[in-house]
Scaffold this active site. Structure first.
Site, PDB file in Angstrom:
ATOM      1  N   LYS A 116       8.604 -87.373  51.513  1.00  0.00           N
ATOM      2  CA  LYS A 116       9.797 -88.202  51.675  1.00  0.00           C
ATOM      3  C   LYS A 116      11.089 -87.416  51.529  1.00  0.00           C
ATOM      4  O   LYS A 116      12.074 -87.686  52.223  1.00  0.00           O
ATOM      5  CB  LYS A 116       9.748 -89.363  50.682  1.00  0.00           C
ATOM      6  CG  LYS A 116       8.668 -90.396  50.988  1.00  0.00           C
ATOM      7  CD  LYS A 116       8.664 -91.504  49.974  1.00  0.00           C
ATOM      8  CE  LYS A 116       7.705 -92.629  50.363  1.00  0.00           C
ATOM      9  NZ  LYS A 116       6.329 -92.182  50.496  1.00  0.00           N
ATOM     10  N   GLU A 200      16.888 -92.564  44.456  1.00  0.00           N
ATOM     11  CA  GLU A 200      17.671 -93.303  45.436  1.00  0.00           C
ATOM     12  C   GLU A 200      18.479 -94.385  44.738  1.00  0.00           C
ATOM     13  O   GLU A 200      18.067 -94.913  43.697  1.00  0.00           O
ATOM     14  CB  GLU A 200      16.761 -93.975  46.480  1.00  0.00           C
ATOM     15  CG  GLU A 200      16.120 -93.029  47.461  1.00  0.00           C
ATOM     16  CD  GLU A 200      15.258 -93.758  48.476  1.00  0.00           C
ATOM     17  OE1 GLU A 200      15.008 -94.977  48.276  1.00  0.00           O
ATOM     18  OE2 GLU A 200      14.834 -93.138  49.458  1.00  0.00           O
ATOM     19  N   HIS A 235       5.503-103.987  46.374  1.00  0.00           N
ATOM     20  CA  HIS A 235       5.752-103.035  47.453  1.00  0.00           C
ATOM     21  C   HIS A 235       4.699-103.090  48.567  1.00  0.00           C
ATOM     22  O   HIS A 235       4.645-102.204  49.408  1.00  0.00           O
ATOM     23  CB  HIS A 235       5.869-101.603  46.915  1.00  0.00           C
ATOM     24  CG  HIS A 235       6.892-101.455  45.829  1.00  0.00           C
ATOM     25  ND1 HIS A 235       8.246-101.523  46.069  1.00  0.00           N
ATOM     26  CD2 HIS A 235       6.751-101.257  44.498  1.00  0.00           C
ATOM     27  CE1 HIS A 235       8.899-101.369  44.919  1.00  0.00           C
ATOM     28  NE2 HIS A 235       8.018-101.207  43.963  1.00  0.00           N
ATOM     29  N   ARG A 297       1.637 -93.376  62.339  1.00  0.00           N
ATOM     30  CA  ARG A 297       0.388 -94.040  62.722  1.00  0.00           C
ATOM     31  C   ARG A 297       0.717 -95.437  63.236  1.00  0.00           C
ATOM     32  O   ARG A 297       1.873 -95.868  63.205  1.00  0.00           O
ATOM     33  CB  ARG A 297      -0.538 -94.158  61.509  1.00  0.00           C
ATOM     34  CG  ARG A 297       0.144 -94.836  60.318  1.00  0.00           C
ATOM     35  CD  ARG A 297      -0.797 -95.122  59.177  1.00  0.00           C
ATOM     36  NE  ARG A 297      -0.105 -95.472  57.952  1.00  0.00           N
ATOM     37  CZ  ARG A 297       0.410 -96.650  57.658  1.00  0.00           C
ATOM     38  NH1 ARG A 297       0.341 -97.624  58.556  1.00  0.00           N
ATOM     39  NH2 ARG A 297       1.005 -96.881  56.509  1.00  0.00           N
TER      40      ARG A 297
END
Length: 638
Positions: A116, A200, A235, A297
């Site tokens: 990430k 973040e 999540h 994907r």
């Protein structure tokens, strides 16, 4: 076009890929583990290869075994589906090195988007807006804590190699940072072998928006518009829809163009999804949407994009892998109507969404026009080894309200037994006014969970429906064990009211069925029992003897299963006279054996189960007619 493919996956996605491949005349090869020897995907394929024991690490994650299966079966290509090895660049390289075609992006693209922090830096260089945060290599607690202070609390700690919520924590205040960081690093190391994290800015009113992109080997790149995946639990996405509610054309253009820039930055080939986090506090605005990650994907929720664009994304994957150009250009793609998807899982909302496993002795799913994607059929086993998805239900309508109403009704028709499912929870969620108005953030389910998962009261209409079905069941079977259901006499008019057991508790039901519409369905379990499904919520209904129910206080006379499980042995027969405390049934549940004992002395009748049968919580096992003696305080289970 390819002539044959091996699908390195299982369940509904394997069946989904096979359906398109068969339409295109492509031979399909399945792989299966010990646990999946009789699974639907293995039965559906043209050819199936056993690849190992039940644990995924020894079968579906064993890349060398999968490649060997492809070579031995004559497959030209490997399609990884999603999950398992679908985003494993090393596996993709090995597939290509073995002379096989990889139905997916290049290993280089997968590596570029695999971490990430590296992906966010790449996106920043490509002009894609990213969430404010810290991506540095200095992972000391001092540096990370200082950066969090600069960003401003609350902050999100996120594992760079993470996914599915693992290695992720929201931190509200500086005092909580050290503990949350330590937990994230431990989780990340255990799950991904990499303890590296990024920071973040926490978005206060977050919405999850993603864009489906597609590239080919000829340099063509298109987007197929956006999806909204805001409704999540821990999540994990729960309900997805396309297009995104409340988005205007300016914002749509901005987010889709950003996704194209992201895909071009890694020279992307095949199907991919660029995910964004949006601050929805002032609606969806183009300057308040930031890149989050890219999934290299096909996504679980790809059917909603297919429905609004009238495309088959698996067909696109197979054509691109065959070397063909994209079937459509950007100006040939448009949005038609609205689509929604709900994920039906074998889990129990009332117990914190714990997975539910076992044989699907009852499996009822809605039919057309609802699109159903499933990898199981009746009597298949939901095992402990893999993701417990039963099906995906997808609806398409002219408007969002139409698609929503149809999906809520579709969820209300789902029935499984003795395996639990989340369909009632989903049906209730879809009917919330907040969902209808899309007054939602990714925190909605967690915030309102207690209200959303509480089982409803059984309505009088549902009670009447169940009682009427039980009467019919008795009248159609001369050998039925329920010779006296609320005064019923064959060939004579029944009483207007009767007593039935709902999850083991006695209720009174009228046999005069009201005319009002109710989303309730009954499915026979035999032995005088029904599975009543009301708006997707299951209840076990049994006939109660008139004399036993007349003075009943909940469980008087009725021996019911206190939990889902398997009958190990039965220690009483019809006609036996037993004393209080006598062991009646031994039940295996939660990896333990439980003895169900008689709460008082009496005569046994209507034994409704056999050894090795699966039972649901509240299911009637047998009846005891009390004799004239004092009752003991013996517990029902020991």
């Amino acid at each position: 076009m390819l002539k044959s493919i091996l699908i390195a996956n299982r369940g509904e996605i394997a069946c989904r890929i096979m359906r398109t491949a068969r339409r295109l005349g492509i031979r399909t090869i399945a792989v299966y583990s010990d646990a999946d020897a009789n699974a639907l995907h293995a039965r559906t394929a043209d050819f199936a290869v056993h690849i190992g024991p039940s644990p995924a690490a020894e079968s579906y994650l064993a890349g060398d075994r999968i490649i060997a299966a492809a070579v031995s079966s004559g497959a030209e290509a490997i399609h990884p589906g999603y999950g398992f090895l679908s985003e494993n660049a090393a596996f993709a390289n090995a597939v290509i090195a073995a002379g096989l075609i990889w139905v997916g992006p290049t290993p280089e693209s997968m590596r570029a988007m695999g971490l990430k922090d590296a992906a966010k830096k790449l996106m920043q260089d490509a002009g894609v807006p990213t969430t404010p945060g810290y991506l540095g290599n200095d992972q000391t607690i001092e540096r990370l804590k200082a950066e969090a202070g600069q960003i401003g609390y609350p902050v999100l700690i996120k594992a760079v190699a993470g996914g599915g919520g693992k290695g992720m924590r929201k931190v509200e205040a500086e005092a909580d940072f050290a503990g949350a960081l330590s937990a994230c690093q431990r989780e990340a190391k255990a799950a991904f072998g990499n303890a590296h994290v990024l920071l973040e800015k926490w978005i206060t009113d977050p919405r999850h928006i993603e864009v489906q992109i597609f590239g080919d080997r000829h340099g063509n790149m298109v987007h197929l518009f956006e999806r909204d995946c805001t409704l999540q639990r821990r999540h994990q996405k729960v309900i997805e829809e396309a297009p995104a509610p409340g988005i205007n054309e300016k914002t749509r253009m901005a987010i889709c163009e950003a996704a194209i820039r992201a895909a071009k930055a890694v020279k992307y080939v095949g199907a991919g999804t660029v995910e964004f986090i949006a601050d929805g506090s002032e609606g969806l605005r183009s300057d308040r949407i930031w890149f989050m990650e890219m999934n290299t994907r096909l996504q679980v929720e790809h059917p909603v994009t297919e429905m609004i664009t009238r495309t088959d994304l698996v067909e696109w994957q197979l054509r691109v892998a065959s070397g063909e150009p994209l079937p459509k250009s950007q100006n040939q793609l448009s949005i038609e109507g609205w689509a929604m998807e709900a994920r039906i899982y074998a889990e129990s909302p009332a117990t914190g969404f714990l997975p539910s496993t076992g044989r699907l002795e009852v499996l009822e799913l809605p039919t057309s026009p609802v699109r159903v994607e499933t990898g199981v059929s009746r009597n298949d086993i939901v095992s402990t080894y893999y993701d417990p998805m039963i099906a995906k239900l997808v609806t398409h309508g002219k408007s969002r309200d139409e698609a929503r109403a149809e999906l809520a009704e579709a969820c209300s028709k789902v029935a499984t037994w003795p395996v639990d499912n989340n369909a009632g929870f989903l049906s209730r969620l879809l009917r919330q006014q907040a969902f209808a108005d899309f007054d939602l953030t990714t925190n909605y389910i967690d915030t309102h969970r207690d209200r959303l998962v509480a089982p409803p009261a059984v309505s009088q209409n549902s009670l009447s429906l169940a009682a009427s079905q039980l009467v019919r069941q008795v009248s159609l079977s001369a050998s039925a064990p329920w010779k006296a259901l609320c005064g019923l006499r064959l060939g004579a008019a029944p009483d207007l009211n009767c007593k039935i057991l709902i999850d083991g508790s006695v209720s009174t039901a009228s046999l005069s069925l009201p005319n009002e519409r109710e989303e309730a369905y009954c499915y026979s379990l035999g032995k005088g029992s029904l599975l009543l499904v009301q708006n997707g919520w299951p209840f076990i209904v049994s006939a109660a003897r008139h004399d036993a129910a007349a003075t009943a206080t909940g469980l008087d006379g009725a021996i019911v299963s206190p939990m889902p499980g398997r009958i190990v042995s039965i220690h009483a027969r019809n006609g036996d006279t037993i004393e209080a405390g006598k062991v009646l049934v031994k039940l295996e549940a939660m990896k333990m054996e439980h003895a169900l004992v008689a709460p008082f002395g009496g005569k046994v009748s209507d034994v409704a189960v056999m050894p090795d049968s699966q039972v649901a919580a509240g299911q009637l096992l047998m009846m005891i007619t009390a004799k004239d003696q004092a009752r003991t305080d013996a517990p029902i289970t020991t």
